[in-house]
Motif scaffolding. Structure first.
Motif, short mmCIF file in Angstrom:
data_model
loop_
_atom_site.label_atom_id
_atom_site.label_comp_id
_atom_site.label_asym_id
_atom_site.label_seq_id
_atom_site.Cartn_x
_atom_site.Cartn_y
_atom_site.Cartn_z
N VAL A 272 70.13 -60.18 82.42
CA VAL A 272 69.36 -59.16 81.66
C VAL A 272 69.46 -57.83 82.45
CG1 VAL A 272 67.43 -59.84 83.36
CG2 VAL A 272 67.11 -58.75 81.13
N VAL A 273 69.77 -56.79 81.45
CA VAL A 273 69.89 -55.55 81.78
C VAL A 273 68.39 -54.83 81.42
CG1 VAL A 273 71.13 -53.34 81.91
CG2 VAL A 273 72.10 -55.42 81.27
N ALA A 274 67.86 -53.91 82.26
CA ALA A 274 66.71 -53.30 81.97
C ALA A 274 66.69 -52.01 82.50
CB ALA A 274 65.29 -54.19 82.18
N ARG A 275 65.81 -50.99 81.89
CA ARG A 275 65.69 -49.80 82.52
C ARG A 275 64.89 -50.04 83.95
NH1 ARG A 275 60.59 -47.68 80.49
NH2 ARG A 275 60.25 -48.75 78.60
N ALA A 276 65.10 -49.38 85.02
CA ALA A 276 64.35 -49.64 86.21
C ALA A 276 62.93 -49.60 86.25
CB ALA A 276 64.88 -48.46 87.32
N GLU A 277 62.26 -48.99 85.36
CA GLU A 277 60.90 -49.07 85.37
C GLU A 277 60.28 -50.62 84.81
OE1 GLU A 277 57.01 -46.91 83.11
OE2 GLU A 277 58.92 -46.84 82.42
N VAL A 278 60.95 -51.25 84.18
CA VAL A 278 60.76 -52.48 83.88
C VAL A 278 61.24 -53.56 84.57
CG1 VAL A 278 60.94 -54.27 81.53
CG2 VAL A 278 60.76 -51.68 81.14
N MET A 279 62.58 -53.50 85.08
CA MET A 279 62.93 -54.43 85.86
C MET A 279 62.38 -54.40 87.34
SD MET A 279 65.45 -56.66 86.20
CE MET A 279 66.81 -56.33 85.35
N ASN A 280 61.90 -53.38 87.67
CA ASN A 280 61.13 -53.29 89.04
C ASN A 280 59.80 -53.65 89.08
OD1 ASN A 280 63.69 -52.76 90.24
ND2 ASN A 280 63.49 -50.50 90.10
N CYS A 281 59.11 -53.92 87.74
CA CYS A 281 57.59 -54.18 87.80
C CYS A 281 57.11 -55.51 88.35
CB CYS A 281 57.38 -54.32 86.27
SG CYS A 281 57.69 -55.70 85.44
N LEU A 282 58.18 -56.43 88.77
CA LEU A 282 57.63 -57.60 89.30
C LEU A 282 57.10 -57.51 90.83
CD1 LEU A 282 60.30 -60.23 88.34
CD2 LEU A 282 58.00 -59.54 87.21
N ASP A 283 55.97 -58.15 91.15
CA ASP A 283 55.23 -57.67 92.34
C ASP A 283 55.23 -58.99 93.31
OD1 ASP A 283 53.49 -59.22 91.23
OD2 ASP A 283 52.07 -57.92 91.28
N ALA A 284 56.33 -60.01 93.05
CA ALA A 284 56.68 -60.96 93.91
C ALA A 284 57.97 -61.31 94.02
CB ALA A 284 55.83 -62.39 93.19
#
Length: 424
Positions: A272-284
Motif C-alpha cells: 500500500v502507498v499512502a501520503r505520509a499523514e495517512v500512513m503514519n496515523c497508526l499509534d501501535a
C-alpha cells in the motif's frame, strides 16, 4: 483441500513449467498463457532477469522480516513512491493484494476514526474478513458479517442496470447523484471509497474516464479518502496509463493506492502507498513477517526494472489494441458474444444466451474449448459469464494472432453447442 476451493476445468490442470508466454502441463502439452496466473505473471514466465535475481538473493539470505532493513526493500519502496504520483508517499509491503487492501482499510478507518466504507457494486478486493466485507460481487463474498459498515454505490459497471442506456456524461451524472444521495443518508464520517479503476473479477468492466474524478470532488467536500485498488490495473497493463487512476486524473492522485500481483511476476508481493499523514496515523506497533522479504523484493525490483526499460506499457497499448480489434473482428456475427471490451492487455469477452441473458454455461464451455485449442484464459463477471484475457505484457503480435484464432475456434464451438441445445 476445501470444497470451496475454485479450480478451473472439468479435468483440473497441473502446470509444471513455463517460458515466455507459454506454460506446459504434466503431460507435456504446451499452452499459450492468456491469464498469467490471474494477471500475476506480468512480464514473462521464467524471465531470466527475475529468476537470476531470486537465485542470487536466495544464496545469500532468504528471510529477515521488516524488523531489519533490506536494501532491495528500500530501493523498491523509493521507486514505487516516485511512480505512484502520491505526494510525500510512504510504502508498506505485504504478501498479497488482499493483505494490501486490508492494510489500506486499517489506515483509512484509523485516520478517519470511522468504520464506514464506500465500495462499488460488482467489485472484488480479496478474501480476508475485511476485504470480503467491501466486495460487491456476491459470488466472491461468502459472508454478510463484517467489521465494516459498507455502503455500495453505482459506477463500476453500466449494464445490466437502470443506467445501461445512458451516455457517458449522463452515466457519470447519475452515479454522482447516487453517491450524493448515499452520503446524505449516512451517520458520522465515512472513512473512504475503495474502488478498482477497472473491475477485475467483475469482468474487466470500467466506468467512463473521469467518473472517479467527479466522485473525488464530492468526497473532498466531506474529507473522505480515496483508495485506488491497483492490484490488477497497475504497472501499465491498460496501456494508456501506468495506473488505472490516471484515467481519472483531473482529481489528482488517490490518497492511498494498493498493488500486488504483477509486480512480483509470480512472487508474493503486495503493498500500500499512502501520503505520509495517512500512513503514519497508526499509534501501535506493526510489522510484516513476510512482507518485504529479501527474495521477493529482489524479484520485484528486477521485474519493475525490466518492465520500465523495455516499455511494456507501450507494448500493452500496441499489441493489446491489435488483439482487441482482432477479437472484435472474429466474434462479429456470433450471437453468443455480447461485447468485447477492455484496454491494453486487460480484455473481457462477455457471453450471453440467445435471449441476451448472461450465460455462465457459455463461459464454462469456452474455457474448456480454449484449453483444447492450446489456450488458457480466465473467467469472471458478476454472473461468471465473461472470459478474462490478460497475457504477460511481453506478448508478441504473432502470439496475439495465435490467441485470437484459438478463441475464434473455441467461441464458434460454443455457439454451435448452444444453438443445437436451443433447437432441441
Amino acid at each position: 483441500m476445501p470444497d470451496w476451493l475454485t479450480v478451473y476445468y472439468r479435468e483440473p490442470l497441473e502446470l509444471t513449467h513455463g517460458e515466455g508466454r507459454h506454460v506446459w502441463d504434466a503431460d507435456g502439452r504446451r499452452y499459450l498463457d492468456f491469464f498469467g496466473g490471474v494477471l500475476t505473471t506480468m512480464t514473462a514466465h521464467a524471465l531470466p532477469e527475475v529468476t537470476e535475481a531470486v537465485a542470487r538473493q536466495a544464496g545469500r539470505i532468504l528471510h529477515t522480516s521488516t524488523l531489519y532493513l533490506s536494501r532491495h526493500m528500500v530501493e523498491l519502496a523509493e521507486r514505487i513512491a516516485s511512480l505512484s504520483g502520491i505526494p510525500d508517499a510512504r510504502v508498506f509491503f505485504t504478501t498479497s493484494g488482499t493483505e494490501a487492501n486490508d492494510a489500506a482499510l486499517l489506515l483509512a478507518t484509523s485516520f478517519r476514526r470511522s468504520n464506514q466504507i464506500l465500495a462499488m457494486r460488482n467489485s472484488y478486493h480479496g478474501r480476508s474478513f475485511s476485504a470480503v466485507g467491501v466486495t460487491g460481487n456476491s459470488s466472491w463474498s461468502p459472508t454478510s458479517l463484517s467489521p465494516l459498515q459498507t455502503l455500495y454505490v453505482h459506477g463500476g459497471f453500466r449494464a445490466p442496470g437502470p443506467y445501461a442506456r445512458l451516455s457517458d456524461e449522463q452515466f457519470t451524472e447519475a452515479c454522482v447523484a447516487d453517491l450524493e444521495d448515499m452520503l446524505g443518508q449516512t451517520h458520522g464520517n465515512v472513512a473512504a471509497l475503495i474502488a478498482e479503476p477497472v473491475q477485475g473479477v467483475g469482468g474487466f468492466t470500467a466506468p467512463p474516464d473521469g467518473l472517479y474524478a467527479a466522485f473525488r470532488r464530492v468526497l473532498a467536500r466531506h474529507g473522505i479518502l480515496w483508495i485506488s485498488d491497483e492490484v490488477q490495473t497497475g504497472w501499465g497493463r491498460t496501456g494508456e496509463h501506468f495506473w488505472g487512476w490516471q484515467a481519472h486524473a483531473a482529481s489528482g492522485p488517490p490518497d492511498l493506492l494498493t498493488f500486488a500481483k504483477g509486480i512480483g511476476n509470480g512472487m508474493s508481493v503486495g503493498g500500500v502507498v499512502a501520503r505520509a499523514e495517512v500512513m503514519n496515523c497508526l499509534d501501535a506497533n506493526s510489522i510484516s513477517t513476510f512482507g518485504g522479504s529479501p527474495v521477493t523484493m529482489a524479484a520485484a525490483l528486477a521485474n519493475l526494472t525490466y518492465l520500465l526499460e523495455h516499455d511494456l506499457q507501450g507494448n500493452a497499448r500496441r499489441v493489446g489494441g491489435l488483439l482487441i480489434e482482432r477479437l472484435r473482428a472474429v466474434t462479429a456475427g456470433l450471437p453468443v458474444v455480447r461485447e468485447v471490451r477492455g484496454r491494453g492487455l486487460m480484455i473481457g469477452i462477455e457471453l450471453v444466451e440467445h435471449d441476451g441473458s448472461p450465460s455462465p454455461r457459455a463461459a464454462a464451455l469456452a474455457l474448456e474449448h480454449a484449453r483444447e485449442q492450446g489456450l488458457l484464459v480466465g473467467r469472471g463477471g458478476r454472473e461468471g459469464n465473461t472470459l478474462r484475457i490478460a497475457p504477460p505484457m511481453t506478448l508478441t503480435v504473432a502470439e496475439a494472432e495465435e490467441g485470437a484464432a484459438a478463441l475464434d475456434g473455441a467461441l464458434r464451438q460454443v455457439q454451435r453447442t448452444i444453438g443445437e441445445k436451443e433447437r432441441s
